[in-house]
Design a protein around this motif. Structure first.
Motif, PDB file in Angstrom:
ATOM      1  N   LEU A  29      -2.814  12.159   9.578  1.00 19.50           N
ATOM      2  CA  LEU A  29      -1.335  11.391  10.098  1.00 19.50           C
ATOM      3  C   LEU A  29      -1.788   9.703   9.697  1.00 19.50           C
ATOM      4  CD1 LEU A  29      -1.159  12.914  13.666  1.00 19.50           C
ATOM      5  CD2 LEU A  29       0.343  12.489  12.182  1.00 19.50           C
ATOM      6  N   ALA A  30      -3.004   9.777   9.596  1.00 20.17           N
ATOM      7  CA  ALA A  30      -3.056   7.782   9.393  1.00 20.17           C
ATOM      8  C   ALA A  30      -2.709   8.028   8.006  1.00 20.17           C
ATOM      9  CB  ALA A  30      -5.567   7.731   9.594  1.00 20.17           C
ATOM     10  N   LEU A  31      -3.142   8.357   7.158  1.00 22.36           N
ATOM     11  CA  LEU A  31      -2.959   8.169   5.604  1.00 22.36           C
ATOM     12  C   LEU A  31      -1.773   8.309   6.040  1.00 22.36           C
ATOM     13  CD1 LEU A  31      -6.038  10.070   3.997  1.00 22.36           C
ATOM     14  CD2 LEU A  31      -5.664   7.545   4.686  1.00 22.36           C
ATOM     15  N   ARG A  32      -0.928   9.753   6.567  1.00 25.96           N
ATOM     16  CA  ARG A  32       0.186   9.361   5.387  1.00 25.96           C
ATOM     17  C   ARG A  32       1.378   8.317   6.557  1.00 25.96           C
ATOM     18  NH1 ARG A  32       3.610  14.002   9.478  1.00 25.96           N
ATOM     19  NH2 ARG A  32       6.234  12.323   9.352  1.00 25.96           N
ATOM     20  N   PHE A  33       1.337   7.852   7.983  1.00 25.12           N
ATOM     21  CA  PHE A  33       1.617   6.138   8.399  1.00 25.12           C
ATOM     22  C   PHE A  33       1.216   4.742   7.950  1.00 25.12           C
ATOM     23  CE2 PHE A  33       3.094   9.091  11.915  1.00 25.12           C
ATOM     24  CZ  PHE A  33       3.898   9.068  11.747  1.00 25.12           C
ATOM     25  N   SER A  34      -0.298   5.187   6.524  1.00 30.91           N
ATOM     26  CA  SER A  34      -0.556   4.352   6.048  1.00 30.91           C
ATOM     27  C   SER A  34       0.678   4.178   4.622  1.00 30.91           C
ATOM     28  CB  SER A  34      -2.429   4.076   5.311  1.00 30.91           C
ATOM     29  OG  SER A  34      -2.093   4.154   6.996  1.00 30.91           O
ATOM     30  N   PHE A  35       0.823   5.203   3.962  1.00 31.14           N
ATOM     31  CA  PHE A  35       1.496   5.116   3.296  1.00 31.14           C
ATOM     32  C   PHE A  35       2.808   5.275   2.751  1.00 31.14           C
ATOM     33  CE2 PHE A  35       4.004   7.406   0.023  1.00 31.14           C
ATOM     34  CZ  PHE A  35       3.124   6.710  -1.068  1.00 31.14           C
ATOM     35  N   ALA A  36       3.410   4.868   4.410  1.00 32.83           N
ATOM     36  CA  ALA A  36       4.565   5.149   4.697  1.00 32.83           C
ATOM     37  C   ALA A  36       4.964   3.835   4.553  1.00 32.83           C
ATOM     38  CB  ALA A  36       4.402   5.668   6.223  1.00 32.83           C
ATOM     39  N   PHE A  37       4.031   2.521   5.465  1.00 32.28           N
ATOM     40  CA  PHE A  37       4.068   1.497   6.052  1.00 32.28           C
ATOM     41  C   PHE A  37       4.342   0.961   4.414  1.00 32.28           C
ATOM     42  CE2 PHE A  37       1.870  -2.370   5.848  1.00 32.28           C
ATOM     43  CZ  PHE A  37       2.744  -3.346   6.926  1.00 32.28           C
ATOM     44  N   MET A  38       3.136   1.192   3.472  1.00 33.75           N
ATOM     45  CA  MET A  38       3.522   0.511   2.219  1.00 33.75           C
ATOM     46  C   MET A  38       4.486   0.970   1.345  1.00 33.75           C
ATOM     47  SD  MET A  38      -0.784   0.975   0.765  1.00 33.75           S
ATOM     48  CE  MET A  38      -0.487   2.688   0.779  1.00 33.75           C
ATOM     49  N   VAL A  39       5.472   2.123   1.204  1.00 31.83           N
ATOM     50  CA  VAL A  39       6.496   1.926   0.773  1.00 31.83           C
ATOM     51  C   VAL A  39       7.455   0.983   1.822  1.00 31.83           C
ATOM     52  CG1 VAL A  39       8.473   3.655   1.050  1.00 31.83           C
ATOM     53  CG2 VAL A  39       6.048   4.144   0.629  1.00 31.83           C
ATOM     54  N   PHE A  40       7.203   0.730   2.873  1.00 31.86           N
ATOM     55  CA  PHE A  40       8.363  -0.012   3.468  1.00 31.86           C
ATOM     56  C   PHE A  40       8.542  -0.953   3.111  1.00 31.86           C
ATOM     57  CE2 PHE A  40      10.242   3.088   7.470  1.00 31.86           C
ATOM     58  CZ  PHE A  40      11.644   2.359   7.017  1.00 31.86           C
ATOM     59  N   VAL A  41       7.309  -2.000   3.385  1.00 29.25           N
ATOM     60  CA  VAL A  41       7.007  -3.279   2.554  1.00 29.25           C
ATOM     61  C   VAL A  41       7.557  -3.682   1.009  1.00 29.25           C
ATOM     62  CG1 VAL A  41       5.703  -4.547   1.916  1.00 29.25           C
ATOM     63  CG2 VAL A  41       4.857  -3.257   3.685  1.00 29.25           C
ATOM     64  N   ILE A  42       7.195  -2.643   0.103  1.00 29.40           N
ATOM     65  CA  ILE A  42       7.762  -2.820  -1.235  1.00 29.40           C
ATOM     66  C   ILE A  42       9.404  -2.549  -0.836  1.00 29.40           C
ATOM     67  CG2 ILE A  42       7.975  -1.541  -2.749  1.00 29.40           C
ATOM     68  CD1 ILE A  42       5.411  -0.318  -2.548  1.00 29.40           C
ATOM     69  N   LEU A  43       9.890  -1.580  -0.286  1.00 31.65           N
ATOM     70  CA  LEU A  43      11.791  -2.070  -0.053  1.00 31.65           C
ATOM     71  C   LEU A  43      11.714  -3.124   0.686  1.00 31.65           C
ATOM     72  CD1 LEU A  43      11.926   1.352   1.485  1.00 31.65           C
ATOM     73  CD2 LEU A  43      12.555   1.396  -0.834  1.00 31.65           C
ATOM     74  N   ARG A  44      10.973  -3.792   1.526  1.00 31.14           N
ATOM     75  CA  ARG A  44      11.379  -4.850   2.598  1.00 31.14           C
ATOM     76  C   ARG A  44      11.219  -5.682   0.856  1.00 31.14           C
ATOM     77  NH1 ARG A  44       9.099  -7.235   7.575  1.00 31.14           N
ATOM     78  NH2 ARG A  44      10.717  -8.652   7.279  1.00 31.14           N
ATOM     79  N   ILE A  45      10.589  -6.401   0.051  1.00 25.98           N
ATOM     80  CA  ILE A  45      10.493  -7.163  -1.064  1.00 25.98           C
ATOM     81  C   ILE A  45      11.623  -7.015  -1.683  1.00 25.98           C
ATOM     82  CG2 ILE A  45       8.704  -8.007  -2.932  1.00 25.98           C
ATOM     83  CD1 ILE A  45       6.391  -7.411  -1.058  1.00 25.98           C
TER      84      ILE A  45
END
Length: 306
Positions: free
Chosen positions: A39-55
Motif C-alpha cells: 500500500l505504501a509503494l502503491r500510493f507513493s507511485f500514485a502520488f508521483m503520477v499525479f505530480v507528473i500529470l499536474r506538471i
C-alpha cells in the motif's frame, strides 16, 4: 438519459473493470511484500503520477481558499480506514463471509444517502439495488462452504470496511460541489502515501529490516503490481469513480461495487484458471440487471445536499 449521466455510467463501468482486476495484481504483489508495504509503494507511485500529470497540465488542482478538513476526513475514511479494516477482516474471516458483507455496500450506501444527502430512491431502484446484492450473495451461497460469524472480531473489521465504503460514497458525493474529482483523488493519494509509508517504515524498523524497504522495486513481479495498483487502480480508477459520484446519486454509483466483485471472479477464471459454474452465470445476470435497473429507473429531480 442526459449526456453527463451516460459519461458517469461509462466511468463507473471502466473503474469497476480496473478495480476488478486489481485483486489479481494485489495477490501477486503480496507474494513479494506485506500488505502495508504494498500500500505504501502503491500510493507513493500514485502520488508521483499525479505530480507528473499536474506538471504537464493534464490534471488541474487548486486548493486556494478551500478548507482541507473535508478532504482530510474523506481521506481518513478511504483509503486509510477502508484498507485497514479490509486487510485485517480478510485475514480473520472466510472469503465467503467477506464477499457477502462487501456485497451489501449498496444497501449501506442507500441508508447513509437517505439520511445525509436526502436521496430517496424510488421503489424500482430499491428493488434493483437488492437484486444486485442478491446476485452476489447467491453466487457465494451456491459455492458452498459458507462460514458466517465464526470470528466475531474479523466480522466486525469487515463490517468496518463496508461502513467505510458506504460513507465514502456519500461524503464524496456531498463534497463534489466544492471540490473537483481531481482534487479529491489527489488529496487521497497524498494522505494514503504519508500514512501507509509511515506505518510500513515503523514496521520495518521494528523488524530491523529497513534496509530492504526499496527491495521490491528490483523485483519485476512487484514493479508490475505497483504500476497497476498505483497508476490504474489508484489514479485512473479513483478519478473515474469520483467523477461518476459527482454526476449521479450515491445509491446509483454504489451498485458498481458488486460489478467490481463480479469482474474479479471473471479475472480469476480467465487468468487464474479458476472454475466458472452455472450459478456464476445466473448471479452475474442478477448483478448486471441490478446495475441496469438502478440507473434506468433513476428519478430526474435535482438533489439538495444542504
Amino acid at each position: 438519459m442526459p449526456k453527463e449521466e451516460k459519461k458517469a455510467i461509462i466511468a463507473g463501468l471502466v473503474c469497476s473493470f480496473i478495480f476488478g482486476f486489481s485483486f489479481l495484481f494485489t495477490k501477486k504483489g503480496l507474494e513479494v511484500m506485506d500488505t502495508y508495504h504494498l500500500l505504501a509503494l502503491r500510493f507513493s507511485f500514485a502520488f508521483m503520477v499525479f505530480v507528473i500529470l499536474r506538471i504537464t497540465g493534464y490534471v488541474k488542482v487548486n486548493f486556494r481558499g478551500k478548507s482541507l478538513w473535508p478532504l482530510l476526513f474523506i481521506s481518513f475514511i478511504e483509503p486509510i480506514l477502508y484498507f485497514i479494516f479490509e486487510t485485517i477482516g480478510i485475514k480473520l474471516t472466510s472469503s465467503s463471509e467477506t464477499g457477502m458483507m462487501i456485497a451489501v455496500i449498496p444497501v449501506i450506501t442507500l441508508v447513509f444517502a437517505f439520511f445525509l444527502l436526502g436521496e430517496r430512491p424510488n421503489p424500482g431502484q430499491i428493488f434493483f439495488i437488492f437484486l444486485s446484492v442478491f446476485g452476489m450473495v447467491f453466487m457465494i451461497v451456491m459455492k458452498g462452504k459458507l462460514e458466517v460469524g465464526e470470528n466475531l472480531i474479523g466480522t466486525l473489521f469487515v463490517l468496518g470496511a463496508v461502513v467505510s465504503a458506504g460513507l465514502y460514497n456519500v461524503i464524496s458525493r456531498k463534497i463534489s460541489k466544492e471540490y473537483t474529482p481531481q482534487e479529491i483523488t489527489y488529496f487521497m493519494m497524498i494522505v494514503g502515501m504519508v500514512f501507509f509509508n509511515a506505518l510500513s517504515i515503523i514496521r520495518h524498523i521494528m523488524n530491523n529490516d529497513l534496509i530492504n524497504y526499496f527491495a521490491p522495486l528490483f523485483n519485476l513481479k512487484a514493479v508490475v503490481s505497483i504500476f497497476y495498483l498505483g497508476f490504474l487502480s489508484s489514479v485512473v480508477a479513483y478519478l473515474l469513480f469520483n467523477y461518476m459520484i459527482s454526476k449521479i446519486e450515491a445509491t446509483r454509483s454504489s451498485v458498481f461495487s458488486n460489478l467490481t466483485t463480479l469482474i474479479s471472479i471473471l479475472a480469476g477464471v480467465l487468468l487464474g484458471n479458476e472454475n466458472f459454474y452455472w450459478y456464476n452465470i445466473l448471479g452475474s445476470l442478477f448483478i448486471l440487471g441490478g446495475i441496469w435497473g438502478t440507473n434506468r429507473f433513476a428519478g430526474k429531480k435535482e438533489l439538495n445536499y444542504a
